[in-house]
Design an enzyme around this catalytic site. Structure first.
Site, short mmCIF file in Angstrom:
data_model
loop_
_atom_site.label_atom_id
_atom_site.label_comp_id
_atom_site.label_asym_id
_atom_site.label_seq_id
_atom_site.Cartn_x
_atom_site.Cartn_y
_atom_site.Cartn_z
N TYR A 95 20.15 6.32 -30.72
CA TYR A 95 20.63 5.57 -29.56
C TYR A 95 19.84 5.92 -28.31
O TYR A 95 19.86 7.07 -27.85
CB TYR A 95 22.12 5.81 -29.27
CG TYR A 95 22.62 4.83 -28.25
CD1 TYR A 95 23.07 3.58 -28.65
CD2 TYR A 95 22.54 5.10 -26.89
CE1 TYR A 95 23.45 2.63 -27.72
CE2 TYR A 95 22.91 4.16 -25.95
CZ TYR A 95 23.36 2.93 -26.37
OH TYR A 95 23.71 1.98 -25.45
N ASN A 140 24.45 8.91 -22.14
CA ASN A 140 24.11 8.06 -21.00
C ASN A 140 24.09 6.58 -21.37
O ASN A 140 23.48 6.18 -22.36
CB ASN A 140 22.72 8.46 -20.48
CG ASN A 140 22.25 7.60 -19.34
OD1 ASN A 140 22.76 7.71 -18.23
ND2 ASN A 140 21.26 6.75 -19.58
N GLU A 141 24.78 5.76 -20.58
CA GLU A 141 24.64 4.30 -20.56
C GLU A 141 24.74 3.62 -21.93
O GLU A 141 23.73 3.23 -22.53
CB GLU A 141 23.35 3.89 -19.86
CG GLU A 141 23.39 4.19 -18.37
CD GLU A 141 22.25 3.56 -17.59
OE1 GLU A 141 21.34 2.96 -18.20
OE2 GLU A 141 22.27 3.68 -16.35
N ILE A 142 25.97 3.46 -22.40
CA ILE A 142 26.21 2.60 -23.56
C ILE A 142 26.06 1.16 -23.08
O ILE A 142 26.74 0.72 -22.16
CB ILE A 142 27.62 2.83 -24.13
CG1 ILE A 142 27.82 4.31 -24.48
CG2 ILE A 142 27.85 1.94 -25.35
CD1 ILE A 142 26.81 4.87 -25.44
N HIS A 200 27.69 4.36 -13.08
CA HIS A 200 26.45 4.28 -12.32
C HIS A 200 26.53 3.09 -11.39
O HIS A 200 27.18 2.08 -11.71
CB HIS A 200 25.25 4.13 -13.25
CG HIS A 200 25.01 5.33 -14.13
ND1 HIS A 200 24.06 5.34 -15.13
CD2 HIS A 200 25.60 6.55 -14.14
CE1 HIS A 200 24.09 6.52 -15.74
NE2 HIS A 200 25.00 7.26 -15.16
#
Length: 342
Positions: A95, A140-142, A200
């Site tokens: 991922y 971080n950041e799906i 974010h």
């Protein structure tokens, strides 16, 4: 609202152990003790350290002990200069937030998910003894907004594995759609009292990413002032960014101007969720590309800071150095003004 104490004013160390070369010369020189001392002198209280799995893992999943030494050093430096630290797993095997094709099968691949959990077990075994000044950010950041259920299940499994090692280390989790503030409501209730919700914020994206070469639809000569009329921002967001900018005209937000009112309305749903669930909010990334005008950049920082301060939202600006957002890369006058607003 509950606050994330000790993590109110920070900066990211992106481009060092994440999103950069694994070359030893780079790793040895990009961030050093003097950088951590400098950040401390800025008056900040923490750093967010993004790491990629390649920092501490070989391709077969075996440990890369040399990589751990850089994390060890950063913790030691932070302790020396009175800073807290977030260990952010920016990329894991299977991922990578900025490679959707590579990442498409992660949430249906048990082997990759098990490797992700094993990595966190290793990190927890090594670093949870620093829970007085260190927090863990799971991933971080799906990106995909349609896998909230799968992500929540993996979050729970990972937290349980970490809790078997450390009952009190603070654990940070974010939603989908690139850690969008609007996706926090889709996270499960906090597992325990040491969970923090992160998001974010690079909105309005048309301003903070102006002339960004990696943004589809953006041209190298595009520029926009901050603030300007809501109508201009809505039109440019739709015409340049397409679907990524359409939220600007979504009536559920009730946007009518660009400024503090924009952030107030944009964060409202997340603030309500955090208040109801008694969980702190933390903005793990925010900032303005170095292409933007200096005065516009300062006005944006002032506006978003006013909302962070109003609601006690902790944050870490992107980025200390490099990655097109480096605070150390701009001229001294602008840098000093940004530092005051972090």
């Amino acid at each position: 609202m509950k606050k994330f104490y000790g993590f109110q004013h920070g900066v990211n160390l992106g481009g060092w152990l994440s999103q950069g070369t694994q070359d030893k010369e780079h790793l040895d020189s990009f961030i050093t003790e003097s950088d951590i001392e400098r950040i401390s002198k800025w008056g900040l209280d923490h750093v967010r350290l993004p790491i990629d799995y390649e920092t501490v893992e070989n391709e077969d999943g075996s440990e890369k002990l040399s990589g751990y030494s850089y994390i060890d050093n950063c913790i030691e430096w932070c302790r020396k200069y009175g800073l807290n630290m977030i260990l952010d797993l920016h990329k894991t095997a299977g991922y990578v937030f900025d490679n959707p094709e590579y990442s498409s099968g992660f949430f249906s691949n048990p082997a990759m998910q098990e490797r992700f959990i094993r990595l966190w077990i290793k990190l927890a075994e090594r670093y949870s003894c620093n829970s007085d000044m260190l927090a863990f950010e799971l991933l971080n950041e799906i990106v995909d907004n349609n896998i909230s259920d799968e992500w929540n299940k993996l979050i729970k499994r990972c937290i349980r594995a970490i809790r078997d090692i450390s009952p009190d280390v603070r654990i940070i989790t974010g939603g989908t759609d690139y850690n969008a503030v609007t996706s926090l409501k889709n996270l499960d209730e906090p597992y325990d009292e040491n969970i923090i919700y992160t998001f974010h914020c690079y909105e309005p994206l048309i301003f903070t990413h102006q002339a960004a070469y990696w943004v589809e639809g953006m041209t190298p000569d595009f520029s926009i002032a901050y603030p300007d009329t809501y109508e201009l921002y809505a039109e440019k967001s739709s015409s340049v960014l397409g679907s990524r900018g359409e939220f600007m005209t979504d009536k559920r937000f009730g946007f009518s101007e660009i400024g503090t009112d924009f952030f107030e309305k944009f964060f409202r749903e997340a603030l309500e969720t955090a208040e109801k669930r008694n969980v702190p909010l933390y903005c793990g990334e925010y900032g303005v590309i170095n292409n933007a005008g200096a005065d516009d950049t300062i006005r944006w920082y002032k506006d978003i800071r006013s909302i962070f301060e109003k609601y006690g939202i902790g944050r870490a600006a992107w980025n200390y150095k490099g990655k097109d957002y480096g605070i150390t890369d701009v001229d001294e006058n602008l840098r000093s003004e940004i530092i005051k607003l972090l």
